[in-house]
Design a protein around this motif. Structure first.
Motif, short mmCIF file in Angstrom:
data_model
loop_
_atom_site.label_atom_id
_atom_site.label_comp_id
_atom_site.label_asym_id
_atom_site.label_seq_id
_atom_site.Cartn_x
_atom_site.Cartn_y
_atom_site.Cartn_z
N ALA A 84 -61.61 -19.76 -76.62
CA ALA A 84 -62.05 -19.04 -77.92
C ALA A 84 -62.09 -17.24 -76.91
O ALA A 84 -61.48 -16.91 -77.70
N ILE A 85 -62.73 -16.86 -76.28
CA ILE A 85 -62.95 -15.77 -75.82
C ILE A 85 -62.14 -15.14 -74.91
O ILE A 85 -61.63 -14.06 -75.01
N LEU A 86 -60.54 -16.14 -74.66
CA LEU A 86 -60.00 -15.22 -73.93
C LEU A 86 -58.47 -14.79 -76.01
O LEU A 86 -57.85 -13.83 -74.99
N ALA A 87 -58.70 -15.60 -76.31
CA ALA A 87 -57.84 -15.47 -77.81
C ALA A 87 -58.33 -14.29 -78.39
O ALA A 87 -57.78 -13.34 -79.03
N LEU A 88 -59.85 -13.94 -78.11
CA LEU A 88 -60.46 -12.63 -78.44
C LEU A 88 -59.74 -11.60 -78.41
O LEU A 88 -58.96 -10.55 -78.90
N ALA A 89 -59.27 -11.56 -76.81
CA ALA A 89 -58.93 -10.02 -76.36
C ALA A 89 -57.38 -10.34 -76.31
O ALA A 89 -56.93 -8.88 -76.68
N GLY A 97 -60.99 -19.26 -87.64
CA GLY A 97 -60.35 -20.26 -86.98
C GLY A 97 -59.62 -19.81 -87.02
O GLY A 97 -58.40 -20.60 -86.20
N VAL A 98 -59.36 -18.87 -85.88
CA VAL A 98 -58.17 -18.53 -85.96
C VAL A 98 -58.10 -18.13 -83.95
O VAL A 98 -58.50 -17.41 -83.83
N LEU A 99 -56.87 -18.42 -83.76
CA LEU A 99 -56.58 -18.23 -82.33
C LEU A 99 -55.63 -17.52 -81.76
O LEU A 99 -55.54 -17.47 -80.75
N HIS A 100 -54.39 -17.56 -82.61
CA HIS A 100 -53.40 -17.43 -82.37
C HIS A 100 -53.01 -15.60 -82.78
O HIS A 100 -53.32 -15.52 -84.00
N ALA A 101 -52.60 -14.91 -81.58
CA ALA A 101 -52.17 -13.65 -82.00
C ALA A 101 -51.20 -13.53 -83.68
O ALA A 101 -51.62 -12.49 -84.32
N GLY A 102 -50.54 -14.65 -83.42
CA GLY A 102 -49.33 -14.12 -84.06
C GLY A 102 -49.83 -14.21 -85.55
O GLY A 102 -48.94 -13.79 -86.55
N ASP A 103 -50.70 -15.06 -86.06
CA ASP A 103 -51.11 -16.09 -87.25
C ASP A 103 -52.19 -15.17 -87.34
O ASP A 103 -52.21 -14.22 -88.89
N ALA A 104 -52.15 -14.48 -86.75
CA ALA A 104 -53.89 -13.32 -86.47
C ALA A 104 -53.08 -11.91 -87.47
O ALA A 104 -53.68 -11.71 -88.23
#
Ligand SMILES: Cc1cc2nc3c(=O)[nH]c(=O)nc-3n(C[C@H](O)[C@H](O)[C@H](O)COP(=O)(O)O)c2cc1C
Length: 348
Positions: free
Chosen positions: A258-263, A224-231
């Motif tokens: 979500a697909i844009l967050a993946l990149a 359920g992760v979408l934020h690069a900082g969280d990752a």
């Protein structure tokens, strides 16, 4: 009611719709005159050599789609050596799913507001031989899903006059389900305090993640992760994998794609941390796009339930065949022999 539970999403359903649209709008670069006679669509994740390029995302109450759905999915996972997420809110016990999946099941944990209940679930997963835990963190509060609310959908399953009428109008589903008994939250079969799907999980914090990380010796995936900082922070907290997901748009109508967050997340954390992607994947071409954007593995949700609702075990196998074929054809069009060759150069 069951269709609306599976197909439904938060609010207007735009979080789900726009993500699927973004995936569909991505174009793939074709190449010509390359010998692509021998192609492989096999992927591996956490040492599992998967014969299909996708796994089964954790889903609660799958048996609503057709009787025995959890075990149909588990057998499918065993046959193709792919991971299956066994949900906290599953309609079959984690022990039975684990057994039928032949070591391919990953236990998905929801914090239900009570640390003792979570500890007990983790203990059971460990005893049942699970080696991977998916900790879902994108449900601090359960999203409002108007299509569920309209029908009075509840877990545990409740049958009032409205539902009775609905069932009467869908006799085939009702007779099949009556024969095998109404689906239940099978992990909470009187042995521990009941799980309330709508209960707030707003108290879950980084400190709780650390507690789980310390307790769980196997692989830990945070979903359920979408934020690069969280990752990035998750990597610092010692997780083994990150599942990039907007929960299929079921939690927040205005959620980002979500697909844009993946990149973004792949760029932020580099190549070393396994990224699993789910949300809005419907075809083999979609799967190729997620791998091209940096996913190490892709999971499917709703399409699997629809396949079983339409055709039971046979329907699921048919879907698996179609997706495998679509993926392989897409690779051929792109001039690739191996799904592992996919990278951002194929995306226009
Ligand atoms: C009926 C249904 C139940 C779900 N239950 C859970 C769950 O118990 N735990 C969880 O982490 N995700 C759950 N999800 C979310 C899926 O794991 C996944 O993130 C989502 O379905 C992916 O989107 P897709 O349906 O567009 O493929 C559920 C999804 C559906 C459709």
């Amino acid at each position: 009611m069951v269709f609306d539970y599976i197909d439904g999403a938060a609010g207007y359903g735009l979080g789900d719709e726009l993500n699927q649209q973004a995936i569909r709008e991505m174009r793939l670069q074709t190449r010509i005159l390359i010998d692509v006679e021998n192609r492989s669509i096999k992927k591996s994740i956490f040492g599992m050599d998967c014969r299909l390029p996708f796994g089964i995302s954790p889903m609660g109450m799958c048996n609503l789609s057709c009787p025995g759905a959890d075990l149909i999915l588990a057998r499918f996972a065993a046959e193709h050596n792919i991971p299956i997420g066994a949900s906290t809110a599953a309609s079959t016990s984690l022990e039975s799913i684990g057994k039928a999946a032949g070591g391919n099941a990953w236990f998905q944990l929801y914090f239900g507001g009570d640390e003792d209940v979570c500890d007990e679930l983790i203990n059971r997963a460990e005893q049942a031989g699970y080696d991977t835990l998916i900790f879902t963190v994108d449900v601090p509060e359960v999203g409002r899903r108007p299509r569920e609310l309209r029908h009075g959908f509840k877990m545990p399953f409740k049958i009032g006059p409205r539902q009775f009428l609905d069932f009467a109008l869908h006799p085939q589903w009702s007779i099949n389900s009556l024969r095998s008994g109404a689906p239940q939250l099978a992990n909470f079969d009187g042995t521990n305090s009941a799980f309330d799907r709508t209960r707030s999980r707003a108290g879950v914090s980084w400190a709780y993640l650390d507690r789980i990380r310390k307790r769980w010796k196997g692989k830990l995936v945070v979903k359920g992760v979408l934020h690069a900082g969280d990752a990035k922070r998750l990597v610092e907290h010692g997780v083994d994998g990150i599942q990039v997901s907007s929960h299929g748009g079921r939690q927040l109508d205005s959620v980002q794609c979500a697909i844009l967050a993946l990149a973004n997340i792949r760029n932020a954390i580099g190549e070393d941390v396994p990224l699993i992607y789910d949300s809005g994947i419907r075809t083999g071409e979609d799967i190729c796009k997620a791998y091209a954007l940096g996913a190490d593995f892709v999971m499917l949700g709703r399409p699997l339930l629809f396949a079983m609702a339409a055709g039971g075990e046979k329907g699921l196998h048919q879907l698996g065949d179609v997706i495998a074929q679509e993926t392989s054809i897409a690779l051929a069009q792109m001039g690739l022999n191996d799904i592992n060759q996919l990278d951002s150069t194929v995306l226009l």
